[in-house]
Design a protein around this motif. Structure first.
Motif, PDB file in Angstrom:
ATOM      1  N   ILE A 140       0.861  -1.180   0.000  1.00 23.87           N
ATOM      2  CA  ILE A 140       0.000   0.000   0.000  1.00 23.87           C
ATOM      3  C   ILE A 140       0.890   1.220   0.000  1.00 23.87           C
ATOM      4  O   ILE A 140       1.917   1.248   0.691  1.00 23.87           O
ATOM      5  CB  ILE A 140      -0.951  -0.016   1.218  1.00 23.87           C
ATOM      6  N   ASN A 141       0.522   2.247  -0.790  1.00 30.24           N
ATOM      7  CA  ASN A 141       1.354   3.448  -0.846  1.00 30.24           C
ATOM      8  C   ASN A 141       0.706   4.621  -0.109  1.00 30.24           C
ATOM      9  O   ASN A 141      -0.418   4.524   0.386  1.00 30.24           O
ATOM     10  CB  ASN A 141       1.730   3.796  -2.289  1.00 30.24           C
ATOM     11  N   GLU A 142       1.430   5.715  -0.036  1.00 33.66           N
ATOM     12  CA  GLU A 142       1.004   6.871   0.761  1.00 33.66           C
ATOM     13  C   GLU A 142      -0.281   7.513   0.257  1.00 33.66           C
ATOM     14  O   GLU A 142      -0.975   8.202   1.004  1.00 33.66           O
ATOM     15  CB  GLU A 142       2.115   7.919   0.788  1.00 33.66           C
ATOM     16  N   ARG A 143      -0.642   7.274  -1.019  1.00 33.11           N
ATOM     17  CA  ARG A 143      -1.875   7.832  -1.568  1.00 33.11           C
ATOM     18  C   ARG A 143      -3.079   6.909  -1.383  1.00 33.11           C
ATOM     19  O   ARG A 143      -4.186   7.248  -1.787  1.00 33.11           O
ATOM     20  CB  ARG A 143      -1.677   8.151  -3.056  1.00 33.11           C
ATOM     21  N   GLY A 144      -2.843   5.751  -0.786  1.00 34.14           N
ATOM     22  CA  GLY A 144      -3.949   4.842  -0.519  1.00 34.14           C
ATOM     23  C   GLY A 144      -4.229   3.851  -1.623  1.00 34.14           C
ATOM     24  O   GLY A 144      -5.290   3.212  -1.630  1.00 34.14           O
ATOM     25  N   LEU A 145      -3.282   3.669  -2.554  1.00 33.49           N
ATOM     26  CA  LEU A 145      -3.409   2.613  -3.554  1.00 33.49           C
ATOM     27  C   LEU A 145      -2.810   1.331  -2.987  1.00 33.49           C
ATOM     28  O   LEU A 145      -1.678   1.321  -2.495  1.00 33.49           O
ATOM     29  CB  LEU A 145      -2.671   2.991  -4.848  1.00 33.49           C
ATOM     30  N   ALA A 146      -3.566   0.239  -3.072  1.00 30.73           N
ATOM     31  CA  ALA A 146      -3.079  -1.067  -2.643  1.00 30.73           C
ATOM     32  C   ALA A 146      -3.085  -2.007  -3.847  1.00 30.73           C
ATOM     33  O   ALA A 146      -4.011  -1.983  -4.657  1.00 30.73           O
ATOM     34  CB  ALA A 146      -3.954  -1.629  -1.525  1.00 30.73           C
ATOM     35  N   VAL A 147      -2.049  -2.825  -3.939  1.00 28.13           N
ATOM     36  CA  VAL A 147      -1.899  -3.769  -5.049  1.00 28.13           C
ATOM     37  C   VAL A 147      -1.450  -5.103  -4.473  1.00 28.13           C
ATOM     38  O   VAL A 147      -0.574  -5.137  -3.602  1.00 28.13           O
ATOM     39  CB  VAL A 147      -0.861  -3.274  -6.078  1.00 28.13           C
ATOM     40  N   ALA A 148      -2.031  -6.213  -4.961  1.00 33.27           N
ATOM     41  CA  ALA A 148      -1.630  -7.533  -4.482  1.00 33.27           C
ATOM     42  C   ALA A 148      -1.663  -8.525  -5.640  1.00 33.27           C
ATOM     43  O   ALA A 148      -2.561  -8.487  -6.485  1.00 33.27           O
ATOM     44  CB  ALA A 148      -2.540  -8.011  -3.354  1.00 33.27           C
ATOM     45  N   PHE A 149      -0.683  -9.425  -5.649  1.00 31.77           N
ATOM     46  CA  PHE A 149      -0.520 -10.409  -6.712  1.00 31.77           C
ATOM     47  C   PHE A 149      -0.946 -11.800  -6.261  1.00 31.77           C
ATOM     48  O   PHE A 149      -0.722 -12.199  -5.119  1.00 31.77           O
ATOM     49  CB  PHE A 149       0.953 -10.447  -7.129  1.00 31.77           C
ATOM     50  N   ALA A 150      -1.546 -12.553  -7.189  1.00 31.45           N
ATOM     51  CA  ALA A 150      -1.728 -13.995  -7.046  1.00 31.45           C
ATOM     52  C   ALA A 150      -1.436 -14.620  -8.402  1.00 31.45           C
ATOM     53  O   ALA A 150      -1.762 -14.037  -9.444  1.00 31.45           O
ATOM     54  CB  ALA A 150      -3.155 -14.333  -6.612  1.00 31.45           C
ATOM     55  N   SER A 151      -0.814 -15.783  -8.423  1.00 29.46           N
ATOM     56  CA  SER A 151      -0.575 -16.446  -9.697  1.00 29.46           C
ATOM     57  C   SER A 151      -1.901 -16.886 -10.303  1.00 29.46           C
ATOM     58  O   SER A 151      -2.849 -17.226  -9.597  1.00 29.46           O
ATOM     59  CB  SER A 151       0.352 -17.649  -9.517  1.00 29.46           C
ATOM     60  N   CYS A 152      -1.959 -16.857 -11.620  1.00 30.01           N
ATOM     61  CA  CYS A 152      -3.116 -17.356 -12.361  1.00 30.01           C
ATOM     62  C   CYS A 152      -2.685 -18.677 -12.984  1.00 30.01           C
ATOM     63  O   CYS A 152      -1.916 -18.697 -13.946  1.00 30.01           O
ATOM     64  CB  CYS A 152      -3.542 -16.354 -13.430  1.00 30.01           C
TER      65      CYS A 152
END
Length: 373
Positions: free
Chosen positions: A155-167
């Motif tokens: 999560i970054n300071e602007r409130g964007l969160a990103v998460a990975f999972a394999s497909c």
């Protein structure tokens, strides 16, 4: 209360606070690597070929600018050529398992946006390392590292969160992984690039549009404004779905979900975890923060936490990201047997090293069964 602790192995997990310009952040990590007993695993005895290395640098400078300076500083600290760092072979692909959920304000009882994630792997491959990273002229962020310099989520300071999972079967060079079909970036660079350069989901979608991607992935993104989207890739094909604000959530595990994407077959355990999250989130009711955490406090198949470390599929970290408050709640290892910690985005953690218990579960031969179509 944590569950009664069975016989379990323990490993160390780490925290790094990285601040400065790109070269200074690299120097910090170069000195850290030298202090680890397994430092040699980051240096290859077979450096990347000069032509391929040059191509990799070109892509890196376009999509994750500054990381090349960071890597050069690490190489300088270790007194090796930059192209000898294994990071390049592992993250620039030529032709694990996770559970993810984004919960929008319309679905949460406190009207906040959350991103829930369990990362299932093994300590032999996982860094077991949380970082707060403050590179000048980039958004600061906190998340777990992969291949030391990439990120598996954050999560970054602007409130964007990103998460990975394999497909489907993860793409990579480790045993049991699939060789890439198309040339492009591995997920660790992709997640870090989005966290450092994008302030919300719409910017992240635009950033991904022309990016060369070699990973097969379910990438879940959410922002403080209450938007979320799933970006899915498989063998060069891409698809994207925005979360419905009325439904209020979107989930993913380790199989293809979107039209136009077809993987090698859905593992039963991926479908079980996916259904478990959707059963809890479905319907017209709202869900509390406690209910989200409780989903990780039950062992598969009753919940989404897995203790199958011997087969490279145990929970190595678990997070609940609160996007409005910019806070991470997390455990190193399984949340059933390890302490819950909290950290503000970009903040400092009071410990450099934490001991993590790794209890081994028994799941039987059906754990790896592929569902028939």
């Amino acid at each position: 209360m944590k569950a009664e602790i069975p016989d379990a192995e323990s490993v160390s997990a780490y925290f790094s606070y990285l601040e400065g310009d790109s070269y200074e952040v690299g120097r910090i990590q170069g000195e850290e690597i030298k202090s680890f007993p397994w430092a040699e695993r980051w240096v290859s005895s077979h450096p990347m070929e000069p032509i391929r290395f040059k191509q990799s640098i070109t892509v890196l400078e376009e999509y994750c600018p500054g990381l090349q300076e960071e890597l050069q500083a690490v190489a300088d600290s270790l007194n090796v050529e930059c192209r000898s760092l294994k990071f390049f072979d592992e993250n620039f692909l030529e032709s694990g398992g996770c559970s993810l959920a984004a919960i929008l304000p319309s679905k949460s009882t406190d009207r906040k946006t959350y991103l829930l994630r369990n990362y299932d792997l093994t300590p032999e491959i996982s860094d077991m390392r949380l970082c707060s990273t403050r590179v000048r002229r980039k958004y600061s962020h906190s998340g777990f590292s992969v291949s030391f310099f990439g990120r598996s989520e954050g999560i970054n300071e602007r409130g964007l969160a990103v998460a990975f999972a394999s497909c489907g079967i993860p793409v990579g060079a480790h045993p049991g992984m699939k060789r890439p079909v198309v040339r492009g970036l591995q997920f660790g660079i992709i997640v870090r690039a989005l966290l450092e350069n994008c302030k919300d989901v719409e910017e992240a979608i635009l950033y991904l549009r022309d990016m060369p991607i070699g990973a097969n992935m379910n990438l879940l993104m959410a922002d403080r404004q209450g938007h979320a989207a799933l970006f899915e890739t498989y063998d060069g094909r891409r698809a994207m779905k925005r979360a419905d604000r009325e439904t209020g959530y979107i989930t993913a595990t380790n199989h293809a979900l979107l039209p136009g994407i077809q993987d090698d077959g859905t593992l039963r355990q991926s479908k079980v975890r996916y259904d478990k999250m959707n059963q809890m989130l479905g319907g017209n009711h709202t869900v509390s923060k406690k209910e989200l955490r409780d989903l990780t406090l039950k062992e598969f198949p009753d919940g989404i936490t897995v203790h199958n470390y011997r087969q490279n599929f145990g929970t190595v970290h678990s997070l609940l990201l609160n996007l409005q408050d910019g806070e991470l709640e997390f455990t190193f290892g399984s949340p059933l047997y390890n302490e819950l910690h909290r950290l503000k985005t970009g903040g400092k953690f009071p410990y450099r090293e934490v001991k993590v218990l790794l209890p081994e579960g028994e799941y039987g031969p059906d754990f790896w069964a592929v569902l028939e179509e």
